[in-house]
Write a protein that holds these residues in place. Structure first.
Motif, PDB file in Angstrom:
ATOM      1  N   ALA A  76      62.037 -12.268 106.110  1.00  0.00           N
ATOM      2  CA  ALA A  76      61.967 -10.825 105.857  1.00  0.00           C
ATOM      3  C   ALA A  76      63.129 -10.378 104.971  1.00  0.00           C
ATOM      4  CB  ALA A  76      61.963 -10.065 107.176  1.00  0.00           C
ATOM      5  N   ARG A  77      64.317 -10.912 105.192  1.00  0.00           N
ATOM      6  CA  ARG A  77      65.484 -10.553 104.384  1.00  0.00           C
ATOM      7  C   ARG A  77      65.274 -10.953 102.922  1.00  0.00           C
ATOM      8  NH1 ARG A  77      69.859  -9.152 107.224  1.00  0.00           N
ATOM      9  NH2 ARG A  77      71.245  -9.566 105.458  1.00  0.00           N
ATOM     10  N   ALA A  78      64.710 -12.174 102.709  1.00  0.00           N
ATOM     11  CA  ALA A  78      64.467 -12.644 101.347  1.00  0.00           C
ATOM     12  C   ALA A  78      63.462 -11.742 100.635  1.00  0.00           C
ATOM     13  CB  ALA A  78      63.963 -14.084 101.386  1.00  0.00           C
ATOM     14  N   GLU A  79      62.428 -11.336 101.359  1.00  0.00           N
ATOM     15  CA  GLU A  79      61.420 -10.446 100.766  1.00  0.00           C
ATOM     16  C   GLU A  79      62.020  -9.077 100.474  1.00  0.00           C
ATOM     17  OE1 GLU A  79      57.715  -9.281  99.251  1.00  0.00           O
ATOM     18  OE2 GLU A  79      58.612 -11.254  99.665  1.00  0.00           O
ATOM     19  N   ALA A  80      62.863  -8.585 101.366  1.00  0.00           N
ATOM     20  CA  ALA A  80      63.503  -7.285 101.163  1.00  0.00           C
ATOM     21  C   ALA A  80      64.369  -7.296  99.900  1.00  0.00           C
ATOM     22  CB  ALA A  80      64.341  -6.916 102.381  1.00  0.00           C
ATOM     23  N   LYS A  81      65.078  -8.390  99.657  1.00  0.00           N
ATOM     24  CA  LYS A  81      65.903  -8.495  98.457  1.00  0.00           C
ATOM     25  C   LYS A  81      65.056  -8.462  97.188  1.00  0.00           C
ATOM     26  CE  LYS A  81      69.725 -11.061 100.594  1.00  0.00           C
ATOM     27  NZ  LYS A  81      70.454 -12.350 100.640  1.00  0.00           N
ATOM     28  N   LYS A  82      63.906  -9.162  97.207  1.00  0.00           N
ATOM     29  CA  LYS A  82      63.019  -9.156  96.042  1.00  0.00           C
ATOM     30  C   LYS A  82      62.483  -7.754  95.774  1.00  0.00           C
ATOM     31  CE  LYS A  82      61.358 -13.918  96.723  1.00  0.00           C
ATOM     32  NZ  LYS A  82      60.166 -14.741  97.036  1.00  0.00           N
ATOM     33  N   LEU A  83      62.103  -7.079  96.829  1.00  0.00           N
ATOM     34  CA  LEU A  83      61.576  -5.719  96.683  1.00  0.00           C
ATOM     35  C   LEU A  83      62.651  -4.778  96.138  1.00  0.00           C
ATOM     36  CD1 LEU A  83      59.543  -5.545 100.017  1.00  0.00           C
ATOM     37  CD2 LEU A  83      58.573  -5.606  97.711  1.00  0.00           C
ATOM     38  N   LYS A  84      63.863  -4.910  96.623  1.00  0.00           N
ATOM     39  CA  LYS A  84      64.961  -4.060  96.171  1.00  0.00           C
ATOM     40  C   LYS A  84      65.197  -4.221  94.665  1.00  0.00           C
ATOM     41  CE  LYS A  84      68.139  -2.296  98.146  1.00  0.00           C
ATOM     42  NZ  LYS A  84      68.545  -0.892  98.410  1.00  0.00           N
ATOM     43  N   SER A  85      65.119  -5.473  94.189  1.00  0.00           N
ATOM     44  CA  SER A  85      65.349  -5.707  92.763  1.00  0.00           C
ATOM     45  C   SER A  85      64.265  -5.049  91.919  1.00  0.00           C
ATOM     46  CB  SER A  85      65.402  -7.213  92.487  1.00  0.00           C
ATOM     47  OG  SER A  85      64.162  -7.829  92.769  1.00  0.00           O
ATOM     48  N   ARG A  86      63.039  -5.005  92.430  1.00  0.00           N
ATOM     49  CA  ARG A  86      61.953  -4.345  91.700  1.00  0.00           C
ATOM     50  C   ARG A  86      62.130  -2.830  91.723  1.00  0.00           C
ATOM     51  NH1 ARG A  86      56.889  -6.991  94.605  1.00  0.00           N
ATOM     52  NH2 ARG A  86      55.772  -5.366  93.411  1.00  0.00           N
ATOM     53  N   VAL A  87      62.591  -2.307  92.865  1.00  0.00           N
ATOM     54  CA  VAL A  87      62.818  -0.860  92.972  1.00  0.00           C
ATOM     55  C   VAL A  87      63.919  -0.425  92.006  1.00  0.00           C
ATOM     56  CG1 VAL A  87      63.621   0.981  94.502  1.00  0.00           C
ATOM     57  CG2 VAL A  87      61.976  -0.726  95.346  1.00  0.00           C
ATOM     58  N   ILE A  88      64.959  -1.242  91.857  1.00  0.00           N
ATOM     59  CA  ILE A  88      66.057  -0.932  90.939  1.00  0.00           C
ATOM     60  C   ILE A  88      65.531  -0.752  89.518  1.00  0.00           C
ATOM     61  CG2 ILE A  88      68.142  -1.902  89.854  1.00  0.00           C
ATOM     62  CD1 ILE A  88      68.792  -3.131  92.596  1.00  0.00           C
ATOM     63  N   LEU A  89      64.461  -1.516  89.201  1.00  0.00           N
ATOM     64  CA  LEU A  89      63.842  -1.411  87.871  1.00  0.00           C
ATOM     65  C   LEU A  89      62.823  -0.274  87.806  1.00  0.00           C
ATOM     66  CD1 LEU A  89      63.344  -5.206  87.091  1.00  0.00           C
ATOM     67  CD2 LEU A  89      65.112  -3.685  86.199  1.00  0.00           C
ATOM     68  N   ASN A  90      62.899   0.601  88.837  1.00  0.00           N
ATOM     69  CA  ASN A  90      62.072   1.808  88.897  1.00  0.00           C
ATOM     70  C   ASN A  90      60.588   1.522  89.168  1.00  0.00           C
ATOM     71  OD1 ASN A  90      62.327   4.640  88.895  1.00  0.00           O
ATOM     72  ND2 ASN A  90      61.313   4.775  86.888  1.00  0.00           N
ATOM     73  N   GLU A  91      60.322   0.411  89.877  1.00  0.00           N
ATOM     74  CA  GLU A  91      58.945   0.138  90.283  1.00  0.00           C
ATOM     75  C   GLU A  91      58.710   0.666  91.686  1.00  0.00           C
ATOM     76  OE1 GLU A  91      55.922  -3.554  91.426  1.00  0.00           O
ATOM     77  OE2 GLU A  91      57.805  -3.997  90.369  1.00  0.00           O
ATOM     78  N   ASP A  92      57.670   1.429  91.860  1.00  0.00           N
ATOM     79  CA  ASP A  92      57.290   1.913  93.184  1.00  0.00           C
ATOM     80  C   ASP A  92      56.452   0.825  93.845  1.00  0.00           C
ATOM     81  OD1 ASP A  92      56.472   3.221  95.447  1.00  0.00           O
ATOM     82  OD2 ASP A  92      55.910   5.081  94.436  1.00  0.00           O
ATOM     83  N   VAL A  93      57.126  -0.079  94.563  1.00  0.00           N
ATOM     84  CA  VAL A  93      56.435  -1.255  95.122  1.00  0.00           C
ATOM     85  C   VAL A  93      55.363  -0.860  96.138  1.00  0.00           C
ATOM     86  CG1 VAL A  93      58.327  -2.859  94.668  1.00  0.00           C
ATOM     87  CG2 VAL A  93      58.303  -1.552  96.808  1.00  0.00           C
ATOM     88  N   PHE A  94      55.579   0.243  96.830  1.00  0.00           N
ATOM     89  CA  PHE A  94      54.578   0.737  97.786  1.00  0.00           C
ATOM     90  C   PHE A  94      53.292   1.086  97.048  1.00  0.00           C
ATOM     91  CE2 PHE A  94      52.405   4.178  99.969  1.00  0.00           C
ATOM     92  CZ  PHE A  94      52.336   3.724 101.286  1.00  0.00           C
TER      93      PHE A  94
END
Length: 439
Positions: A76-94
């Protein structure tokens, strides 16, 4: 109550009862949502990532990563880090995931269905691997396309196939056919996986016993007296001459009803007294099929002569031409083998013997050759039935034993012919020489 600490497997295993949320101290926005305690003491725990998209006044999101029951804290931590990096690039992962789910649902609704799979199955596999593709097409047309054809492959469920397609076959009393349809569907879905049309075979674990039930092998063998009753009664019941002839030929030759109904004049050599059934028409897989030679006895030749006299006016290539085909002129198709079984089934109660099906006459042929004073070698019986022999004999012995097979058939015919009544019209005996000249 919420607590802040690094989320680990050890922390998850020891969350106090009063804690409802564990906020991770290393990954901002990553937290564990903890449900209420159940009667068995367990609690549902889910990993989430909280983030804001669009700045301070932007949209807040709570993205569910997964369940603690199926994901470790490390995963879960590894997935959270990947999602955070996408959000930083202004992607709404949800929103990305939501749109992907919608796309997949749309594909499932508009994607390929069983009809499309059946088309490919017939064209690519059945046409090249089955000797009688028309039998598969008949099953598709009768029991698969009407009830299951429009089911989307992406949404297939075993329960739907069973209740919509297989249970109705059982309900009409065709348990064996239901099992055959199940086998065909399993094969078709397996083909679909190989073609990339679906990911799994939802019928992989569905067994025949749960559909049509276990099939008990038939062991019905008719006595001479029963055969005599049957063939004495059949003409009185207005059973068509062709049907009676097929039944007689099963008794006399041991051939299958389909082999007899589909027989061609070009397969019969009257000079050599031999009927040669090509391997394409015998019942066996393509890899094991072999030509079947049936020695012609005088009785069988007389029957063929009678058929030529009766139906020769049609100029049909078939020995037993269909007289009332639905889609062509008389003589352009062979007699349907199913009409033979249906005729027996309709008149069972009037025949004066225990129930039987046409194939039981083949079992009778095989059994009676070994008794009644004939005492035919079982090896010769197997050759007459065109069974594949196992072991060394099947692999190396290429002898066809035609003389012994012919002798066995002649002795059998002398034994059984009185029970068949008048086998053929005496008046057409002079037709046999002409048959020999014209074939």
């Amino acid at each position: 109550m919420k607590v802040s600490q690094k989320i680990t497997d050890a922390v998850i295993a020891n969350v106090p009862a009063e804690v409802k949320r564990v906020v991770d101290t290393e990954i901002r926005g990553f937290y564990l949502d903890v449900g209420a305690q159940k009667a068995d003491g367990s609690r549902r725990m889910s990993y989430y990532l909280y983030y804001r998209i669009g700045g301070r006044n932007g949209t807040e999101r709570r993205y569910k990563i997964g369940e603690a029951a199926v994901m470790t804290a490390g995963q879960a931590r590894a997935e959270a880090k990947k999602l955070k990096s996408r959000v930083i690039l202004n992607e709404d992962v949800f929103l990305t995931r939501k749109n992907e789910q919608r796309r997949l649902e749309h594909e499932e609704d508009t994607g390929p269905d069983i009809n499309l799979l059946a088309d490919e199955f017939m064209r690519i596999y059945v046409a090249n691997q089955r000797k009688r593709p028309e039998e598969v097409e008949r099953m598709l047309k009768a029991d698969i396309r009407p009830t299951l054809g429009q089911l989307k492959l992406g949404k297939l469920k075993a329960r739907d196939i069973i209740t919509l397609g297989l249970d109705p076959i059982v309900a009409r009393g065709s348990r064996v056919q239901a099992n055959k349809t199940l086998s065909l569907l399993k094969q078709m879905l397996g083909f679909g996986i190989g073609r990339g049309l679906l990911e799994s075979n939802v019928l992989a674990h569905v067994q025949r016993v749960n559909i049509g039930g276990n099939e008990i092998p038939r062991d019905r063998v008719l006595s001479h007296e029963e055969i005599e009753k049957v063939f004495k009664k059949l003409p009185q019941l207005n059973i068509h001459h062709q049907i009676i002839t097929v039944l007689k030929l099963i008794v006399l030759t041991g051939c299958r009803s389909n082999e007899i109904c589909q027989a061609l004049w070009s397969e019969v050599d009257f000079q050599q007294n031999m009927w040669v059934i090509p391997k394409e028409r015998v019942k066996a897989t393509l890899s094991r099929a072999k030509v079947h030679k049936v020695p012609l006895t005088p009785i069988v030749v007389s029957i063929l002569a009678e058929l030529k006299a009766a139906y020769g006016y049609l100029n049909s290539p078939y020995i037993l031409p269909s007289l009332t085909p639905a889609s062509c002129l008389p003589g352009q198709k062979a007699l349907d083998k199913r009409s033979v079984a249906r005729a027996i089934k309709r008149n069972l109660s009037k025949l004066g013997v225990d129930p039987f099906v046409p194939h039981d006459l083949r079992a009778t042929f095989a059994t009676r050759l070994g008794d009644d004073g004939l005492d035919v070698d079982p090896f010769i019986v197997e050759k007459l039935l065109n069974h594949s022999l196992g072991g060394v004999a099947g692999k190396y012995n290429r002898n066809e034993y035609l003389e012994k097979r012919s002798s066995a058939l002649n002795r059998w015919h002398e034994s059984i012919s009185p029970s068949l009544g008048k086998v053929a019209n005496d008046e057409i005996a002079d037709l046999v020489p002409r048959l020999i000249k014209t074939r």
